[in-house]
Design an enzyme around this catalytic site. Structure first.
Site, PDB file in Angstrom:
ATOM      1  N   HIS A 132       0.952  -1.257   0.077  1.00  0.00           N
ATOM      2  CA  HIS A 132       0.055   0.004   0.012  1.00  0.00           C
ATOM      3  C   HIS A 132       0.844   1.401   0.058  1.00  0.00           C
ATOM      4  O   HIS A 132       2.040   1.092   0.447  1.00  0.00           O
ATOM      5  CB  HIS A 132      -0.851  -0.047   1.329  1.00  0.00           C
ATOM      6  CG  HIS A 132      -1.891   0.961   1.460  1.00  0.00           C
ATOM      7  ND1 HIS A 132      -1.717   2.340   1.733  1.00  0.00           N
ATOM      8  CD2 HIS A 132      -3.157   0.825   1.290  1.00  0.00           C
ATOM      9  CE1 HIS A 132      -2.732   2.907   1.762  1.00  0.00           C
ATOM     10  NE2 HIS A 132      -3.922   2.189   1.368  1.00  0.00           N
ATOM     11  N   ASP A 209       3.241  -4.324   7.939  1.00  0.00           N
ATOM     12  CA  ASP A 209       1.993  -3.361   7.817  1.00  0.00           C
ATOM     13  C   ASP A 209       0.842  -4.485   8.073  1.00  0.00           C
ATOM     14  O   ASP A 209       0.576  -5.199   7.185  1.00  0.00           O
ATOM     15  CB  ASP A 209       2.100  -2.819   6.511  1.00  0.00           C
ATOM     16  CG  ASP A 209       0.702  -2.113   6.174  1.00  0.00           C
ATOM     17  OD1 ASP A 209      -0.260  -2.107   6.848  1.00  0.00           O
ATOM     18  OD2 ASP A 209       0.842  -1.367   5.165  1.00  0.00           O
ATOM     19  N   GLN A 212      -4.446  -5.207   7.031  1.00  0.00           N
ATOM     20  CA  GLN A 212      -5.354  -6.160   6.400  1.00  0.00           C
ATOM     21  C   GLN A 212      -5.285  -7.565   7.085  1.00  0.00           C
ATOM     22  O   GLN A 212      -5.786  -8.430   6.556  1.00  0.00           O
ATOM     23  CB  GLN A 212      -5.091  -6.278   5.063  1.00  0.00           C
ATOM     24  CG  GLN A 212      -5.252  -4.798   4.098  1.00  0.00           C
ATOM     25  CD  GLN A 212      -6.837  -4.436   4.175  1.00  0.00           C
ATOM     26  OE1 GLN A 212      -7.707  -5.160   4.360  1.00  0.00           O
ATOM     27  NE2 GLN A 212      -6.917  -3.089   3.814  1.00  0.00           N
ATOM     28  N   LYS A 235     -10.561  -0.395  10.121  1.00  0.00           N
ATOM     29  CA  LYS A 235     -10.715  -1.786   9.424  1.00  0.00           C
ATOM     30  C   LYS A 235     -11.019  -2.999   9.986  1.00  0.00           C
ATOM     31  O   LYS A 235     -11.211  -3.969   9.466  1.00  0.00           O
ATOM     32  CB  LYS A 235      -9.314  -1.741   8.627  1.00  0.00           C
ATOM     33  CG  LYS A 235      -8.889  -0.982   7.567  1.00  0.00           C
ATOM     34  CD  LYS A 235      -7.837  -1.033   6.750  1.00  0.00           C
ATOM     35  CE  LYS A 235      -7.281   0.022   6.126  1.00  0.00           C
ATOM     36  NZ  LYS A 235      -7.867   0.584   5.053  1.00  0.00           N
ATOM     37  N   CYS A 373      -4.717   2.417  -3.752  1.00  0.00           N
ATOM     38  CA  CYS A 373      -3.526   2.977  -3.068  1.00  0.00           C
ATOM     39  C   CYS A 373      -2.298   2.196  -3.317  1.00  0.00           C
ATOM     40  O   CYS A 373      -1.307   1.663  -2.304  1.00  0.00           O
ATOM     41  CB  CYS A 373      -3.860   3.361  -1.581  1.00  0.00           C
ATOM     42  SG  CYS A 373      -4.734   4.522  -1.172  1.00  0.00           S
TER      43      CYS A 373
END
Ligand code: PLP
Length: 415
Positions: A132, A209, A212, A235, A373
């Site tokens: 991302h 990261d 997700q 999220k 993104c």
């Protein structure tokens, strides 16, 4: 609470859970909403909204500052979230949980603060080809400032990182590896545990990261041995404006503050300022208190369902959706990695993703279209954009059936 955790997916009534999300029962364009844009932002159950509402109506005061009762109560509620997050991701210490405004903020914190202290001229920052923008641009900025260089781990045509290339790129001057746990554009689950272990053989720290991943699967930062792990509340059924950076104490203690202001200091004079201890030295100014307290409630909600149950439910939905989507003529799924999480990114051979998204919206179906993104990911797969349906545990097979029917309608309109 442990005793409230439902032990097996077969005991979980996902229909009842779905009913706790009032947004899902509304009509959009004359039809019941099908919400499949969870990777962008997921929906909030009533109890989290109620918790935020109760705080705003009856408990609001600034935190960490007042000796008055209301401020102490707000501080306790806000700090309780830190303990819940620690348990949720199995961090070793609650001081390793830093409150941020989201994944982007968490990554900027690491890039700037770790970068200031540990990245120098000629160093390499290793990221993957399918990150991302939030895990690309902050590193480019620090690289430019410090005279470092970005190296990129390539992925194969399925979206899996090419292991041998990764190992080759780990060198003595690699300052940090920064990699997504799950790709938002493809759904690839990267083998982060194995990647971390490989990097650690050369004493290279790894930042993951997890934007997700945390919403969809159990994450244990100690088991992964991640040095930093970032994610966003919004999220994972929580509020916007709140997120987490987990960091190992051994790094956090060495890293300088990233922003200056109230709360992050020990003593201030015009001659010299000394800083608060970790994690507070990274938390300058009045924080998003309502969101933080709401996030604590979110974690309780997720724990009561059980993250393994959530992962299993979403795996079933992903399999069902993949099968159905593959059967639609002209559709090609982008991102076919061995291990995937809850993302169905696809293109049609003749119809632009935006047109598919627009026709779906007219049928009350919310998906995302565009580059997500992740422009370098689009370039890698030679597509300008994809349509992306991203799933949550509160979705069901009827949602996927409506999606497929909607796509077929779009195809019939454009052909
Ligand atoms: N990383 C990944 C993989 C994402 O999917 C996102 C958001 O879509 C981000 C980072 C940025 O998250 P936020 O906008 O909450 O800071």
């Amino acid at each position: 609470m442990a005793e409230a955790v439902i032990q097996s997916k077969s005991n979980v009534d996902f229909q009842r859970i779905r009913e706790q999300f009032p947004v899902l029962s509304q009509q959009i364009k004359g039809q019941t909403l099908v919400y499949l844009d969870n990777a962008a932002s997921s929906q909030m159950p009533s109890r989290v909204a109620d918790r935020i509402d109760a705080y705003q109506r009856n408990e609001h005061a600034n935190v960490h500052r007042g000796i008055h009762t209301l401020s102490q109560k707000a501080t306790d509620a806000y700090e309780l979230t830190r303990k819940k997050v620690q348990r949720f991701i199995n961090a070793g210490h609650k001081e390793e949980i830093i409150y941020t405004t989201g994944t982007t903020d968490s990554i900027n914190l690491v890039a700037n603060s770790f970068g200031d202290r540990f990245i120098g001229e000629g160093d390499k920052i290793l990221i993957s080809e399918v990150e991302h923008h939030a895990n690309i641009v902050p590193w480019q900025m620090v690289a430019e400032r410090k005279g470092a260089k970005i190296n990129v781990i390539p992925v194969d045509d399925h979206g899996d990182i090419i292991w041998d290339k990764y190992v080759e790129l780990l060198t003595d001057n690699t300052a940090i590896v920064a990699v997504g746990h799950v790709s938002n554009a493809l759904g690839t689950v990267h083998p982060v545990k194995k990647m971390i272990s490989e990097a650690h053989k050369r004493d290279i720290p790894v930042m993951v990261d997890g934007a997700q991943a945390v919403p969809h699967t159990p994450v244990d930062v100690q088991d992964l041995d991640a040095d930093f792990y970032a994610f966003s509340a919004h999220k994972m059924c929580g509020p916007t404006g709140f997120g987490i950076l987990y960091g190992k104490k051994k790094y956090l203690n060495e890293m300088p503050p990233y922003r200056g202001g109230g709360d992050m200091i020990d003593k201030v004079s015009f001659e010299e300022t000394t800083y608060n201890i970790t994690p507070y030295k990274f938390e300058a100014g009045t924080p998003p208190i309502a969101a933080g307290i709401g996030f604590g409630e979110t974690i309780s909600f997720l724990e009561e369902i059980g993250m393994p149950n959530i992962a299993e439910q979403e795996r079933e939905l992903l399999e069902y959706g993949t099968q159905k989507l593959n059967a639609v003529e002209g559709i090609r799924i982008i991102g076919t990695a061995k291990e995937k999480a809850s993302v169905l990114s696809f293109v049609h051979e003749d119809i632009h993703a935006t047109d598919i998204g627009t026709i779906l919206d007219q049928q009350g179906i919310a998906i995302r279209t565009g580059h997500h993104c992740a422009q370098p990911t689009m370039r890698r797969f030679n597509v300008p954009a994809t349509a992306r349906a991203s799933l949550s545990f509160y979705n069901n097979k009827e949602d996927i059936d409506r999606l497929i029917k909607g796509i077929k309608k779009a195809i019939s309109i454009f052909q």
